[in-house]
Motif scaffolding. Structure first.
Motif, mmCIF file in Angstrom:
data_model
loop_
_atom_site.group_PDB
_atom_site.id
_atom_site.type_symbol
_atom_site.label_atom_id
_atom_site.label_comp_id
_atom_site.label_asym_id
_atom_site.label_seq_id
_atom_site.Cartn_x
_atom_site.Cartn_y
_atom_site.Cartn_z
ATOM 1 N N GLN A 91 13.047 2.193 8.245
ATOM 2 C CA GLN A 91 12.414 3.347 7.608
ATOM 3 C C GLN A 91 11.452 4.047 8.553
ATOM 4 N N ILE A 96 12.519 12.140 11.855
ATOM 5 C CA ILE A 96 12.180 13.373 11.127
ATOM 6 C C ILE A 96 11.103 14.147 11.875
ATOM 7 N N LEU A 131 22.285 24.520 3.370
ATOM 8 C CA LEU A 131 21.605 23.409 4.044
ATOM 9 C C LEU A 131 20.488 22.842 3.175
ATOM 10 N N THR A 164 22.038 20.264 1.079
ATOM 11 C CA THR A 164 22.320 19.065 1.866
ATOM 12 C C THR A 164 21.072 18.210 2.020
ATOM 13 N N PHE A 165 19.941 18.863 2.355
ATOM 14 C CA PHE A 165 18.702 18.111 2.531
ATOM 15 C C PHE A 165 18.264 17.463 1.234
ATOM 16 N N VAL A 185 20.436 14.441 0.690
ATOM 17 C CA VAL A 185 20.078 13.344 1.585
ATOM 18 C C VAL A 185 18.773 12.695 1.130
ATOM 19 N N ILE A 218 19.669 10.374 -1.493
ATOM 20 C CA ILE A 218 20.283 9.169 -0.928
ATOM 21 C C ILE A 218 19.199 8.212 -0.426
ATOM 22 N N TYR A 219 18.156 8.770 0.227
ATOM 23 C CA TYR A 219 17.059 7.917 0.692
ATOM 24 C C TYR A 219 16.409 7.194 -0.481
ATOM 25 N N MET A 278 17.774 6.458 -3.285
ATOM 26 C CA MET A 278 18.684 5.435 -3.787
ATOM 27 C C MET A 278 18.670 4.197 -2.902
ATOM 28 N N SER A 293 13.849 3.806 -0.361
ATOM 29 C CA SER A 293 12.781 4.270 0.533
ATOM 30 C C SER A 293 12.294 5.611 0.009
ATOM 31 N N PHE A 312 9.315 6.929 0.172
ATOM 32 C CA PHE A 312 8.430 7.706 1.052
ATOM 33 C C PHE A 312 9.232 8.575 2.009
ATOM 34 N N ILE A 313 10.328 8.004 2.562
ATOM 35 C CA ILE A 313 11.157 8.795 3.475
ATOM 36 C C ILE A 313 11.784 9.966 2.730
ATOM 37 N N VAL A 328 9.125 12.587 2.440
ATOM 38 C CA VAL A 328 8.901 13.223 3.744
ATOM 39 C C VAL A 328 10.062 14.146 4.081
ATOM 40 N N GLN A 329 11.275 13.716 3.744
ATOM 41 C CA GLN A 329 12.454 14.565 3.963
ATOM 42 C C GLN A 329 12.285 15.895 3.233
ATOM 43 N N VAL A 349 9.187 17.869 4.995
ATOM 44 C CA VAL A 349 9.343 18.332 6.372
ATOM 45 C C VAL A 349 10.615 19.169 6.528
ATOM 46 N N TYR A 350 11.734 18.668 5.991
ATOM 47 C CA TYR A 350 12.983 19.401 6.210
ATOM 48 C C TYR A 350 13.039 20.656 5.355
ATOM 49 N N ILE A 397 11.435 22.738 8.325
ATOM 50 C CA ILE A 397 12.506 23.065 9.256
ATOM 51 C C ILE A 397 13.412 24.158 8.688
#
Lengths: 103, 167
Positions: free
Chosen positions: A62, A69, B35, B38-39, B42, B45-46, B48, B51, B53-54, B57-58, B61-62, B66
């Protein structure tokens, strides 16, 4: 349609990686190439998190996803600045026609 | 765990379909908006994969950073007057063949390898553990990434600056 396990996530990330690679190779537009790179980074991240979840490796997977990222954010900022400079010089951002390092 | 499977397939279909639109759409703005999905997929999926926190953050940030940067890039590098924001492709057929073989090879590897799968655990929260790990074992990487982000932002601002002196 078996029980969802590690393989399902790996296949999903493989498909996402292939889409990203396709965008990087085929597209002329530099912004589109950047989007392909983002897809590739996302698929790599899915792999990190999936392996971290299905094997007891602690938190390393992780954290690697987190670092990826952060680096993706830095890369996007730099790359878009470069793309803006290319546009200012060439008035287009087709990556197959940009063949000079200076004017 | 039946619901888990259904949610996974929903997210997987969302990710794959929107990624296909991203790479196939002729319109750059459509690609960018696809996109976004898609983000989002994803990030699901994280979550699931246990995680959360990820996943957050996805999203931040994304989707928040981005994607907005990419949209800025699209809008700044296309003429506002032209309604059609088009982009062309080269070598479509050979690339599809090559990527198809490559994807089949990748999926073959992923399915045929005997991965050692342990019983997955769903921790109640990951934030505390990630924070501890980040500041204990990865503190050097943490500081290095902070410096890299600073350098990247300064470099991006310097590169994108309009030099009026030379003209």
């Amino acid at each position: 349609m078996a029980h969802v396990g590690l393989t399902h996530f790996l296949i999903l990330s493989s498909i996402l990686f292939s889409f990203g690679l396709y965008a990087v190779i085929v597209r002329k537009n530099a912004v589109m190439v950047l989007m392909g790179i983002e897809l590739i980074l996302n698929s790599a991240n899915i792999n990190f998190v999936a392996f971290s979840h299905f094997g007891h490796f602690g938190w390393d997977g992780q954290l690697m996803a987190l670092f990826v990222i952060i680096l993706a954010a830095a890369e996007a900022a730099i790359a878009l600045a470069i793309v803006l400079n290319i546009y200012r010089t060439y008035l287009h951002i087709n990556v197959d026609e940009v063949n000079k390092l200076k004017e | 765990m039946e619901l888990y499977d259904i949610v996974f397939y929903l997210f997987a279909i969302l990710v794959i379909a929107s990624a296909a639109i991203v790479v196939a759409s002729k319109n750059l703005a459509h690609s960018a908006f696809s996109l976004l999905f898609t983000f989002l997929g994803v990030a699901g999926i994280y979550v699931m994969l246990g995680s959360d926190f990820i996943g957050v953050v996805q999203l931040m940030v994304y989707v928040g950073g981005i994607l907005v940067l990419l949209l800025f890039g699209i809008m700044l590098t296309n003429k506002i007057t032209s309604v059609e924001i088009r982009n062309e492709s080269t070598f479509v057929i050979p690339t599809i063949v090559t990527i198809g073989i490559f994807a089949a090879f990748l999926i073959f590897i992923m399915t045929e390898t005997n991965w050692t799968v342990l019983q997955p655990q769903f921790p109640r929260t990951t934030i505390k553990s990630i924070g501890t790990e980040l500041l204990m074992h990865y503190s050097f990487v943490f500081e290095l990434l902070a410096i890299i982000l600073l350098i990247a932002l300064i470099g991006a601002a310097t590169l994108a600056r309009n030099d009026n002196k030379e003209k």
